[in-house]
Design a protein around this motif. Structure first.
Motif, short mmCIF file in Angstrom:
data_model
loop_
_atom_site.label_atom_id
_atom_site.label_comp_id
_atom_site.label_asym_id
_atom_site.label_seq_id
_atom_site.Cartn_x
_atom_site.Cartn_y
_atom_site.Cartn_z
N CYS A 162 9.21 -10.67 -7.53
CA CYS A 162 7.79 -10.35 -7.43
C CYS A 162 7.40 -9.12 -8.22
O CYS A 162 6.26 -8.67 -8.14
N LYS A 163 8.34 -8.50 -8.94
CA LYS A 163 7.96 -7.37 -9.77
C LYS A 163 6.91 -7.81 -10.77
O LYS A 163 6.98 -8.87 -11.37
N ASN A 164 5.93 -6.95 -10.97
CA ASN A 164 4.79 -7.35 -11.78
C ASN A 164 4.99 -6.91 -13.23
O ASN A 164 4.70 -5.78 -13.59
N ASP A 165 5.52 -7.83 -14.05
CA ASP A 165 5.72 -7.55 -15.47
C ASP A 165 4.70 -8.31 -16.31
O ASP A 165 4.91 -8.54 -17.50
N ALA A 166 3.60 -8.70 -15.70
CA ALA A 166 2.61 -9.52 -16.39
C ALA A 166 1.92 -8.74 -17.50
O ALA A 166 1.76 -7.53 -17.42
N LYS A 225 -2.14 -8.61 -11.46
CA LYS A 225 -1.90 -8.20 -10.08
C LYS A 225 -0.81 -9.06 -9.44
O LYS A 225 -0.74 -10.26 -9.67
N PRO A 226 0.02 -8.46 -8.58
CA PRO A 226 0.94 -9.28 -7.77
C PRO A 226 0.14 -10.21 -6.88
O PRO A 226 -0.96 -9.87 -6.41
N LYS A 227 0.67 -11.38 -6.62
CA LYS A 227 -0.03 -12.35 -5.78
C LYS A 227 -0.27 -11.81 -4.38
O LYS A 227 -1.26 -12.17 -3.73
N TYR A 248 -2.16 -9.01 1.18
CA TYR A 248 -0.91 -8.95 1.93
C TYR A 248 -0.05 -7.80 1.41
O TYR A 248 -0.16 -7.42 0.23
N THR A 249 0.83 -7.31 2.26
CA THR A 249 1.92 -6.49 1.77
C THR A 249 2.93 -7.42 1.10
O THR A 249 2.87 -8.64 1.26
N THR A 250 3.88 -6.83 0.39
CA THR A 250 4.93 -7.65 -0.24
C THR A 250 5.70 -8.43 0.81
O THR A 250 5.98 -9.62 0.64
N ASP A 251 6.04 -7.77 1.92
CA ASP A 251 6.79 -8.45 2.99
C ASP A 251 6.00 -9.62 3.58
O ASP A 251 6.56 -10.68 3.85
N GLN A 252 4.71 -9.43 3.77
CA GLN A 252 3.89 -10.50 4.34
C GLN A 252 3.83 -11.69 3.39
O GLN A 252 3.92 -12.85 3.82
N TYR A 253 3.68 -11.41 2.10
CA TYR A 253 3.62 -12.51 1.13
C TYR A 253 4.94 -13.26 1.09
O TYR A 253 4.97 -14.50 1.07
N GLU A 254 6.04 -12.54 1.12
CA GLU A 254 7.35 -13.19 1.09
C GLU A 254 7.57 -14.05 2.33
O GLU A 254 8.17 -15.12 2.25
N TRP A 255 7.08 -13.59 3.48
CA TRP A 255 7.19 -14.38 4.71
C TRP A 255 6.44 -15.70 4.54
O TRP A 255 6.95 -16.77 4.88
N ALA A 256 5.23 -15.62 4.00
CA ALA A 256 4.43 -16.84 3.82
C ALA A 256 5.11 -17.81 2.86
O ALA A 256 5.17 -19.02 3.13
N PRO A 301 2.51 -12.96 9.11
CA PRO A 301 1.32 -12.35 8.52
C PRO A 301 0.06 -13.04 9.02
O PRO A 301 0.12 -14.20 9.47
N PRO A 302 -1.08 -12.39 8.96
CA PRO A 302 -2.34 -13.03 9.37
C PRO A 302 -2.84 -13.99 8.31
O PRO A 302 -2.31 -14.08 7.20
N ARG A 303 -3.86 -14.76 8.67
CA ARG A 303 -4.62 -15.58 7.72
C ARG A 303 -3.77 -16.58 6.96
O ARG A 303 -3.99 -16.85 5.78
N LEU A 304 -2.78 -17.17 7.65
CA LEU A 304 -1.92 -18.13 6.97
C LEU A 304 -2.66 -19.42 6.59
O LEU A 304 -2.23 -20.15 5.70
N GLY A 305 -3.78 -19.70 7.27
CA GLY A 305 -4.60 -20.84 6.86
C GLY A 305 -5.16 -20.64 5.46
O GLY A 305 -5.27 -21.60 4.68
N ARG A 306 -5.51 -19.41 5.11
CA ARG A 306 -5.98 -19.13 3.76
C ARG A 306 -4.86 -19.33 2.75
O ARG A 306 -5.08 -19.88 1.66
#
Length: 337
Positions: free
Chosen positions: A35-39, A231-233, A239-247, A293-298
């Motif tokens: 997830c490192k942002n090298d874009a 931007k990182p997704k 989300y935090t990085t951890d929350q995104y990875e959980w999803a 994480p919250p908002r998993l429906g989104r």
């Protein structure tokens, strides 16, 4: 009251989610690396000429005195609502809380160079997809921490409340829930601007089905991602990085839970508070809820829209008008382990 049959299905789905979550803990290092942002800015977009002019009204208001206040009011009438008399503003410039706001914003934003660059990139992306777009005048203000509307975007004006971006741990935010304050960071400004632009394009029709809400937010997130290629997704999703990875790690089992419990076409408004609206976590009514994480429906709505766009190659500008049913049917969304 929870239906016992649905609860039993929830427990089964929950165990698989929890199992996958445990696996995720063992491979989190991989995700952090990935997830490192090298874009880099796409070449066609980087060539677009954009000039962002930033007016630091927050600094002007911090320096003003009562003798020169009428001149400032005349220059920025849209920032001084007429229902408030001049005496109100004279009092405000001397107010101790306002003086604190001035000091803290000045410390956090001594200059605006980095954020100006972020805004230029957002505006370049918008101009690429919408050539008639004209970059608005950017005016920075203090807003008494109106964190539910930190930016206001019109056709010609962008207001940014800088006191909403002082850092998650700032004392000004004591008493505000952590799921809000985790994104009270300078890096979130361009994300909020992209969201404000996209929200003007996508109508929230108020359909009652859970799937409608998922797809509505999925459209928003997909378009925001297109405007925020650097931007990182995780940040696009707030989300935090951890929350995104959980999803990401649990996407398959989240989807199974929604399908097996027949939630997609449900109209129960409680589903919004469980999986759509801001909250500390998503509510599966299972033991591991606090870890989710919250908002998993989104998040799932975003993945459905992504699949639809991959399969159909619909131009981004046409996405807002596409119906929930068309997107859902043509996406044929089936996440895989």
């Amino acid at each position: 009251m929870v239906n016992l049959l649905n609860l039993r299905k929830s427990e089964v789905a929950g165990r698989s989610i929890l199992s996958l979550f445990n696996i995720f803990l063992g491979v989190s290092l991989f995700f952090i690396t990935a997830c490192k942002n090298d874009a880099k800015l796409p070449e066609d977009i980087s060539k677009i000429a954009i000039e962002v002019k930033v007016d630091r009204f927050d600094k002007k208001f911090a320096r003003i005195d009562s003798a020169h206040l009428p001149q400032l009011i005349n220059e920025y009438p849209y920032l001084f609502p007429s229902e408030y008399p001049d005496a109100f503003w004279v009092s405000k410039i001397k107010d101790t809380i306002q003086l604190e706001l001035n000091t803290e914003v000045a410390k956090a934003f001594p200059d605006f160079k980095e954020t100006t660059s972020d805004l230029e990139n957002v505006f370049k992306h918008i101009k690429y997809y919408y050539p008639k777009f004209e970059e608005p005048r950017v005016v920075t203000i203090t807003s008494d921490v109106s964190y539910k509307m930190p930016v206001v975007l019109t056709d010609s004006l962008l207001l940014i409340g800088l006191d909403n971006y002082l850092g998650p741990e700032h004392p000004f935010y004591d008493g505000i829930q952590r799921f809000y304050t985790q994104n009270f960071r300078r890096e979130q400004i361009d994300v909020d601007v992209a969201e404000a632009f996209v929200s003007k394009l996508i109508a929230h029709k108020g359909n009652r089905r859970f799937l409608d809400e998922m797809i509505y937010h999925g459209k928003r997130l997909y378009m925001m991602e297109a405007l925020l290629t650097l931007k990182p997704k995780s940040e696009v999703l707030d989300y935090t990085t951890d929350q995104y990875e959980w999803a990401v790690a649990n996407e398959v089992d989240i989807w199974k839970y929604f399908v097996e419990n027949k939630l997609l076409f449900e109209t129960d408004s409680k589903l919004l508070s469980r999986f759509i609206n801001p909250a500390p976590f998503s509510k599966f009514y299972l033991d591991f809820d606090n870890d989710s994480p919250p908002r998993l429906g989104r998040y799932i709505g975003w993945q459905i829209v992504k699949r639809y766009m991959e399969r159909t190659n619909v131009p981004l500008q046409m996405l807002p008008e596409k119906s929930t049913d068309e997107i859902f049917e043509k996406a044929n969304y089936k996440p895989r382990n």
